[in-house]
Design a protein around this motif. Structure first.
Motif, PDB file in Angstrom:
ATOM      1  N   MET A 149      -3.709 -11.444 -11.070  1.00 30.98           N
ATOM      2  CA  MET A 149      -4.741 -11.409 -12.011  1.00 30.98           C
ATOM      3  C   MET A 149      -4.891 -10.361 -12.741  1.00 30.98           C
ATOM      4  N   THR A 150      -4.996 -10.690 -14.199  1.00 32.81           N
ATOM      5  CA  THR A 150      -5.176  -9.492 -15.091  1.00 32.81           C
ATOM      6  C   THR A 150      -6.410  -8.620 -14.929  1.00 32.81           C
ATOM      7  N   VAL A 151      -6.196  -7.352 -15.085  1.00 33.43           N
ATOM      8  CA  VAL A 151      -7.217  -6.243 -15.027  1.00 33.43           C
ATOM      9  C   VAL A 151      -7.927  -6.117 -16.201  1.00 33.43           C
ATOM     10  N   ASN A 152      -9.141  -6.589 -16.455  1.00 32.21           N
ATOM     11  CA  ASN A 152      -9.774  -6.302 -17.638  1.00 32.21           C
ATOM     12  C   ASN A 152     -10.962  -5.231 -17.502  1.00 32.21           C
ATOM     13  N   ALA A 153     -11.171  -4.268 -16.491  1.00 30.44           N
ATOM     14  CA  ALA A 153     -11.898  -3.319 -16.146  1.00 30.44           C
ATOM     15  C   ALA A 153     -11.416  -2.531 -15.212  1.00 30.44           C
ATOM     16  N   VAL A 154     -11.671  -1.160 -15.263  1.00 27.30           N
ATOM     17  CA  VAL A 154     -11.369  -0.173 -14.237  1.00 27.30           C
ATOM     18  C   VAL A 154     -12.575   0.629 -13.779  1.00 27.30           C
ATOM     19  N   VAL A 155     -12.743   0.639 -12.533  1.00 23.44           N
ATOM     20  CA  VAL A 155     -13.945   1.205 -12.071  1.00 23.44           C
ATOM     21  C   VAL A 155     -13.679   2.406 -11.305  1.00 23.44           C
ATOM     22  N   PHE A 156     -14.205   3.655 -11.812  1.00 20.31           N
ATOM     23  CA  PHE A 156     -13.825   4.855 -11.081  1.00 20.31           C
ATOM     24  C   PHE A 156     -14.773   5.324 -10.027  1.00 20.31           C
ATOM     25  N   ASP A 157     -14.359   5.757  -8.901  1.00 24.17           N
ATOM     26  CA  ASP A 157     -15.205   6.466  -7.842  1.00 24.17           C
ATOM     27  C   ASP A 157     -15.068   7.907  -8.585  1.00 24.17           C
ATOM     28  N   PHE A 158     -16.131   8.637  -8.050  1.00 21.53           N
ATOM     29  CA  PHE A 158     -16.273  10.218  -8.924  1.00 21.53           C
ATOM     30  C   PHE A 158     -15.758  11.291  -7.925  1.00 21.53           C
ATOM     31  N   GLY A 159     -16.274  11.512  -6.780  1.00 22.20           N
ATOM     32  CA  GLY A 159     -15.977  12.516  -5.960  1.00 22.20           C
ATOM     33  C   GLY A 159     -14.526  12.426  -5.296  1.00 22.20           C
ATOM     34  N   GLY A 160     -13.681  13.207  -5.349  1.00 20.77           N
ATOM     35  CA  GLY A 160     -12.328  13.186  -4.883  1.00 20.77           C
ATOM     36  C   GLY A 160     -11.459  12.431  -5.784  1.00 20.77           C
ATOM     37  N   VAL A 161     -11.884  11.839  -6.878  1.00 21.92           N
ATOM     38  CA  VAL A 161     -11.017  11.349  -7.857  1.00 21.92           C
ATOM     39  C   VAL A 161     -11.261  12.016  -9.025  1.00 21.92           C
ATOM     40  N   LEU A 162     -12.514  12.148  -9.758  1.00 21.31           N
ATOM     41  CA  LEU A 162     -12.814  12.844 -10.903  1.00 21.31           C
ATOM     42  C   LEU A 162     -13.268  14.412 -10.608  1.00 21.31           C
ATOM     43  N   PHE A 163     -13.953  14.443  -9.551  1.00 21.22           N
ATOM     44  CA  PHE A 163     -14.540  15.696  -9.202  1.00 21.22           C
ATOM     45  C   PHE A 163     -14.203  16.146  -8.011  1.00 21.22           C
ATOM     46  N   ASP A 164     -14.084  17.711  -7.927  1.00 23.10           N
ATOM     47  CA  ASP A 164     -13.671  18.475  -6.850  1.00 23.10           C
ATOM     48  C   ASP A 164     -14.794  18.995  -6.111  1.00 23.10           C
ATOM     49  N   TRP A 165     -15.287  17.997  -5.038  1.00 27.86           N
ATOM     50  CA  TRP A 165     -16.714  18.570  -4.367  1.00 27.86           C
ATOM     51  C   TRP A 165     -15.989  18.512  -2.675  1.00 27.86           C
ATOM     52  N   SER A 166     -16.562  19.688  -2.024  1.00 30.23           N
ATOM     53  CA  SER A 166     -16.445  19.642  -0.832  1.00 30.23           C
ATOM     54  C   SER A 166     -17.466  20.742  -0.095  1.00 30.23           C
ATOM     55  N   PRO A 167     -18.068  20.470   0.908  1.00 26.69           N
ATOM     56  CA  PRO A 167     -18.785  21.411   1.708  1.00 26.69           C
ATOM     57  C   PRO A 167     -17.951  22.668   1.969  1.00 26.69           C
ATOM     58  N   GLU A 168     -16.581  22.254   2.359  1.00 28.33           N
ATOM     59  CA  GLU A 168     -16.042  23.368   2.704  1.00 28.33           C
ATOM     60  C   GLU A 168     -16.050  24.736   1.937  1.00 28.33           C
ATOM     61  N   TYR A 169     -16.265  24.526   0.595  1.00 27.42           N
ATOM     62  CA  TYR A 169     -16.278  25.564  -0.235  1.00 27.42           C
ATOM     63  C   TYR A 169     -17.298  26.417   0.052  1.00 27.42           C
ATOM     64  N   LEU A 170     -18.507  26.196   0.237  1.00 27.94           N
ATOM     65  CA  LEU A 170     -19.702  26.959   0.715  1.00 27.94           C
ATOM     66  C   LEU A 170     -19.668  27.507   2.065  1.00 27.94           C
ATOM     67  N   TYR A 171     -19.207  26.508   2.851  1.00 24.12           N
ATOM     68  CA  TYR A 171     -19.507  26.811   4.148  1.00 24.12           C
ATOM     69  C   TYR A 171     -18.185  27.509   5.122  1.00 24.12           C
ATOM     70  N   ARG A 172     -17.281  27.779   4.228  1.00 23.24           N
ATOM     71  CA  ARG A 172     -16.255  28.699   4.514  1.00 23.24           C
ATOM     72  C   ARG A 172     -16.993  30.064   4.414  1.00 23.24           C
ATOM     73  N   GLU A 173     -17.568  30.316   3.738  1.00 23.48           N
ATOM     74  CA  GLU A 173     -18.478  31.662   3.438  1.00 23.48           C
ATOM     75  C   GLU A 173     -19.591  31.750   4.654  1.00 23.48           C
ATOM     76  N   LEU A 174     -20.093  30.811   4.980  1.00 21.31           N
ATOM     77  CA  LEU A 174     -21.427  30.816   5.923  1.00 21.31           C
ATOM     78  C   LEU A 174     -20.969  30.826   7.347  1.00 21.31           C
ATOM     79  N   ILE A 175     -19.840  30.039   7.732  1.00 21.13           N
ATOM     80  CA  ILE A 175     -19.276  29.990   8.947  1.00 21.13           C
ATOM     81  C   ILE A 175     -17.632  30.212   8.871  1.00 21.13           C
ATOM     82  N   PRO A 176     -17.410  31.493   9.007  1.00 20.05           N
ATOM     83  CA  PRO A 176     -16.016  31.566   9.079  1.00 20.05           C
ATOM     84  C   PRO A 176     -15.134  31.110   9.951  1.00 20.05           C
TER      85      PRO A 176
END
Length: 207
Positions: free
Chosen positions: A1-28
């Motif tokens: 089937m031909t692709v006539n539209a592409v649907v993007f997820d955001f987090g992990g595909v277009l945006f770099d988001w992770s609780p690790e970035y904060l909690y590495r500081e708060l919980i070593p």
């Protein structure tokens, strides 16, 4: 089937988001941090906010369950911007090239309506989407089939007559990909920009 539209997820595909970035500081300690992020401020708890639960309500309910960790819990949304590192270059490059090739693009993201403005401020590419469905704004989150059906309806308002089989969905979460394919969508489980580009070309897209 031909692709006539592409649907993007955001987090992990277009945006770099992770609780690790904060909690590495708060919980070593990595083991304690992993326990906290899997058992206290867990993905299952966070997705309730992606589905529309107010952040303050969610925070105080969790504090009541874990009063000894109140400060760490309140940091999750109180310092939420520290979890968002900004755009992911590989995914954004794919988006830009698809846009330049005039492929219709849409966004389908699990994101709290209260934190989504941070994404809008950190990106210069959201205008490339013909429509963006934010889970927190409609009170439904992936992988609930209803959010895909709503996305299809909204795409259909802009591309009349488009069938689910003509949509190609990109997401880094396997459960979300499976939910899309169960409804007849084509889908790519995003692990790297290179692999996703190859999958898009295999589906017949030229960009």
């Amino acid at each position: 089937m031909t692709v006539n539209a592409v649907v993007f997820d955001f987090g992990g595909v277009l945006f770099d988001w992770s609780p690790e970035y904060l909690y590495r500081e708060l919980i070593p300690d990595p083991l304690e941090r992993a326990r906290f992020l899997s058992e206290v401020c867990s993905p299952a708890w966070n997705i309730r906010q992606d589905a529309g639960r107010p952040l303050l309500e969610a925070t105080e309910l969790l504090v009541a369950e874990h009063p000894s960790q109140a400060e760490l819990i309140r940091a999750f949304y109180g310092r939420w911007p520290q979890m968002l590192r900004g755009p992911l270059p590989g995914g954004v490059d794919l988006l830009r090239r698809l846009h330049a090739a005039e492929v219709p693009l849409f966004g389908l993201t699990n994101w709290s309506s209260e934190t989504y403005p941070h994404a809008e401020r950190s990106a210069d590419f959201l205008h490339m989407f013909r429509d963006i469905l934010v889970s927190g704004e409609v009170g439904i989150a992936k992988p609930d089939p209803a959010i895909y059906q709503l996305m299809h309806a909204r795409i259909g308002a802009r591309l009349p007559g488009i069938a689910p089989q003509e949509l190609l969905f990109i997401d880094d979460n396997a459960a979300n990909v499976a939910a899309a394919t169960a409804l007849g969508w084509q889908a790519v489980h995003h692990a790297s920009a290179g692999a996703t580009e190859a999958a898009l070309r295999a589906a017949g897209l030229r960009f």
